[in-house]
Structure formats: structure tokens, C-alpha cells
Write a protein that holds these residues in place. Structure first.
Motif, PDB file in Angstrom:
ATOM      1  N   ALA A 100      -6.043   7.359  -8.324  1.00 46.14           N
ATOM      2  CA  ALA A 100      -5.390   6.279  -7.591  1.00 46.14           C
ATOM      3  C   ALA A 100      -6.105   4.980  -7.848  1.00 46.14           C
ATOM      4  N   VAL A 122       1.253   8.910   3.327  1.00 46.33           N
ATOM      5  CA  VAL A 122       2.447   8.107   3.124  1.00 46.33           C
ATOM      6  C   VAL A 122       3.151   7.859   4.457  1.00 46.33           C
ATOM      7  N   LEU A 172      -6.267   5.168  -1.013  1.00 42.23           N
ATOM      8  CA  LEU A 172      -4.930   5.742  -1.082  1.00 42.23           C
ATOM      9  C   LEU A 172      -4.969   7.265  -0.986  1.00 42.23           C
ATOM     10  N   THR A 173      -6.098   7.859  -1.322  1.00 46.11           N
ATOM     11  CA  THR A 173      -6.224   9.308  -1.198  1.00 46.11           C
ATOM     12  C   THR A 173      -6.478   9.722   0.250  1.00 46.11           C
ATOM     13  N   ARG A 175       0.833  -1.199   0.000  1.00 47.13           N
ATOM     14  CA  ARG A 175       0.000   0.000   0.000  1.00 47.13           C
ATOM     15  C   ARG A 175       0.877   1.262   0.000  1.00 47.13           C
ATOM     16  N   TYR A 176       1.945   1.232   0.798  1.00 45.88           N
ATOM     17  CA  TYR A 176       2.863   2.363   0.862  1.00 45.88           C
ATOM     18  C   TYR A 176       3.478   2.626  -0.510  1.00 45.88           C
ATOM     19  N   TYR A 204      -5.232   7.629   3.078  1.00 46.76           N
ATOM     20  CA  TYR A 204      -4.026   7.291   3.826  1.00 46.76           C
ATOM     21  C   TYR A 204      -2.939   8.319   3.524  1.00 46.76           C
ATOM     22  N   ALA A 256       0.995   4.214  -2.737  1.00 48.45           N
ATOM     23  CA  ALA A 256       0.793   5.612  -2.369  1.00 48.45           C
ATOM     24  C   ALA A 256       1.941   6.488  -2.854  1.00 48.45           C
TER      25      ALA A 256
END
Length: 312
Positions: free
Chosen positions: A211, A221, A216-217, A198-199, A219, A202
Motif C-alpha cells: 500500500a 474500508v 491503509l493496512t 483515503r477510502y 484502516y 484503500a
């Protein structure tokens, strides 16, 4: 006109029959590339040193097939549900359901049939506990497809739990007790890889529109970096506590393989973290296969772990 007719005839002859195209589309929707994740079903029997008996191999093989069927059912239902949204996506529009190769009702029907057959077969061929775990996996994954994938943190927990269930089911099928260290190390190791992925997504999507995952918008980074670093630390701690646990001193080996395996395990985590930190940690299997050093470390760890289990 004659040339046009001939060209159309050639295209018609080269096109695959509808049934063949449908079967191929269903297979693609089942994500064969992802089946390698189900190899985790050998984790518990291997950790207990009970993998290579005839009964164990048969049961593990059955569990692998049944878990693959359950995962395929989730992919089919998910793609059927997201077909309209996928058609507007530059990459996902090529998926068989979104592209029209597999009709949405067919995807739903095959998905639900697999979801019904797999746990039922597990109850007869394996054990009631195996069937219950497969049912729980399906329920959790369908809930994820419907709503949980839009809930912060819960989405990470659900995907992690899916990996943990894969690792647990082999032990349940064979009636092997699952130790606390096995569950801690496996669970947080899975969270490490999931959050690292996921990181990376992102990082790659930073400053870009559209995204691939809506969350992801939401969370940051920094938060995802915190999660994968925390998970890596707990996984390493759990593994080290297992390796240093009383009763872990070898009785027949010259070298303390159980303790030495910590070195390979920690090196593997550190090497994987390099890709996570760079934002290039995609699918776990891709990371391992494309990096020769990580693959060598992994083989060394497997060898030392096997020697430690054999000496247990």
C-alpha cells in the motif's frame, strides 16, 4: 570506438548543467501541481465579500505565495527524510531527492530556509496572526512527517487541519472575523475530501501488497466510508444552517440566492460522493477538473454564493 565517443559526447552536450538540473529538481520537489490547493486562501475574504479591494488582493496574493513556500518546505523535508524508503518504491523512486537529482542535505537546507523565511516575512508584510498560523502549520506538518502520519485518525485530522488553515489564513491576514458556519463547513468539507481520497486508495489497494500509505493496512474500508459519509453530512448541515440563518433574507435581489445556493452545494457533494463511492476520488482538484458535470455545478454554486454574499 569513434561512434561510442561521439555518442558519449552527444549525451554530455544534451545533459542539463548540474545547477539547472538541481533547480529543476527542487521545483519538482515543491510539487507545483499541489499549489492549486493554496487558492483556498481566498475563501474567507470571498465569503465576507471583501476580496476585490486593492488591499485585499495584495494581501491575499502575499498569503498565497507565503503558504506555497511553507508547503514547499514541508515537501522538501519530507522527501529528504523518506529518501531511502522512496528509492525502494516503484513510483516514488523517481522523485528528485530519491533519484539523486537533489542531494538530501540540499533538500533539508532549502526546506528549513523556506520554513524560516515565510513566517518571518508574514510578520512584516501581513500580520502577526498570519505569521503565527504559518508557524503552526509548519509545526503540525513537520510533526506529521516525523510521526503523526503513522497514527490512526490523527493523520486524517492533521491533513484536514492543513486545508482548514489555508481557508482561515486569508481572513486572518485581512482581520476578517471567521464565522462558526464557515469553520464548520470548511473543516468537515475538507475531512470529506481527505477521507474520500483515503477510502479510494484503500479500495484500489484491497487485496494488493505494498500500500502506498502504511496506515491503509490498518484502516478498514468500512470505517473510511463511515468517515466520509459523516463528514459530508455535517458539511451539508453546516452550510444549510448558514443559508437559513436569520438575516439571510435578501433585500435587493428578486431571488433568495443564499437559500438557492444550498441546492448547488448539496448537488456538488452528492456528485463528488459518486466518485468516493466508486473508489476513484483521488486528488480533489483532479476529480473536479475531469468531471464536467461537477465543474458546472461548482461554477453555478460559486455564482449563487457570490450573489448571496453581495446581497448580504
Amino acid at each position: 570506438m569513434a561512434e561510442t565517443a561521439l555518442l558519449e559526447r552527444t549525451r554530455t552536450e544534451q545533459a542539463p548543467p548540474p545547477r539547472r538540473g538541481l533547480l529543476k529538481g527542487l521545483l519538482r520537489t515543491a510539487r507545483p501541481k499541489q499549489w492549486v490547493k493554496n487558492v483556498l486562501v481566498v475563501a474567507a475574504p470571498a465569503a465576507a465579500g471583501e476580496l476585490f479591494s486593492r488591499h485585499a488582493l495584495i494581501q491575499v496574493g502575499l498569503v498565497f505565495v507565503l503558504f506555497t513556500a511553507c508547503a514547499a518546505s514541508v515537501y522538501l523535508v519530507n522527501d529528504a527524510r523518506d529518501a531511502d524508503a522512496d528509492r525502494a518504491h516503484p513510483v516514488k523512486r523517481h522523485r528528485p531527492v530519491a533519484a539523486g537529482q537533489v542531494p538530501v542535505p540540499v533538500a533539508y537546507a532549502v526546506g528549513f530556509v523556506l520554513a524560516a523565511v515565510a513566517p518571518t516575512a508574514a510578520a512584516f508584510l501581513c500580520s502577526p496572526f498570519t505569521s503565527a498560523l504559518l508557524t503552526a502549520y509548519l509545526g503540525l506538518q513537520f510533526a506529521y512527517c516525523l510521526s503523526l502520519k503513522h497514527v490512526l485518525v490523527v493523520d486524517l485530522a492533521v491533513v484536514t487541519t492543513g486545508f482548514l488553515m489555508r481557508a482561515m489564513i486569508g481572513g486572518l491576514a485581512l482581520g476578517i472575523p471567521l464565522s462558526r458556519w464557515f469553520l464548520i463547513t470548511t473543516g468537515f468539507g475538507a475531512l470529506f475530501m481527505v477521507s474520500a481520497k483515503r477510502y479510494s486508495e484503500a479500495v484500489q489497494m484491497a487485496g494488493k501488497a505494498g500500500a502506498t500509505r502504511a496506515l491503509l493496512t490498518e484502516y478498514t474500508v468500512g470505517y473510511l466510508r463511515f468517515v466520509w459519509q459523516l463528514a459530508a453530512g455535517v458539511a451539508v448541515l453546516g452550510y444549510c444552517l448558514w443559508a437559513l440563518e436569520e438575516g439571510g433574507v435578501p433585500h435587493t435581489s428578486v431571488l433568495p440566492w443564499r437559500q438557492l445556493s444550498m441546492v448547488a452545494f448539496i448537488l456538488a457533494v452528492l456528485r463528488y460522493a459518486v466518485f468516493a463511492d466508486r473508489g476513484t476520488a483521488g486528488e480533489p482538484e483532479d476529480v473536479v477538473l475531469r468531471d464536467r458535470a461537477l465543474a458546472v455545478i461548482g461554477v453555478a454554486w460559486v455564482a449563487m454564493y457570490a450573489l448571496a454574499v453581495a446581497d448580504w
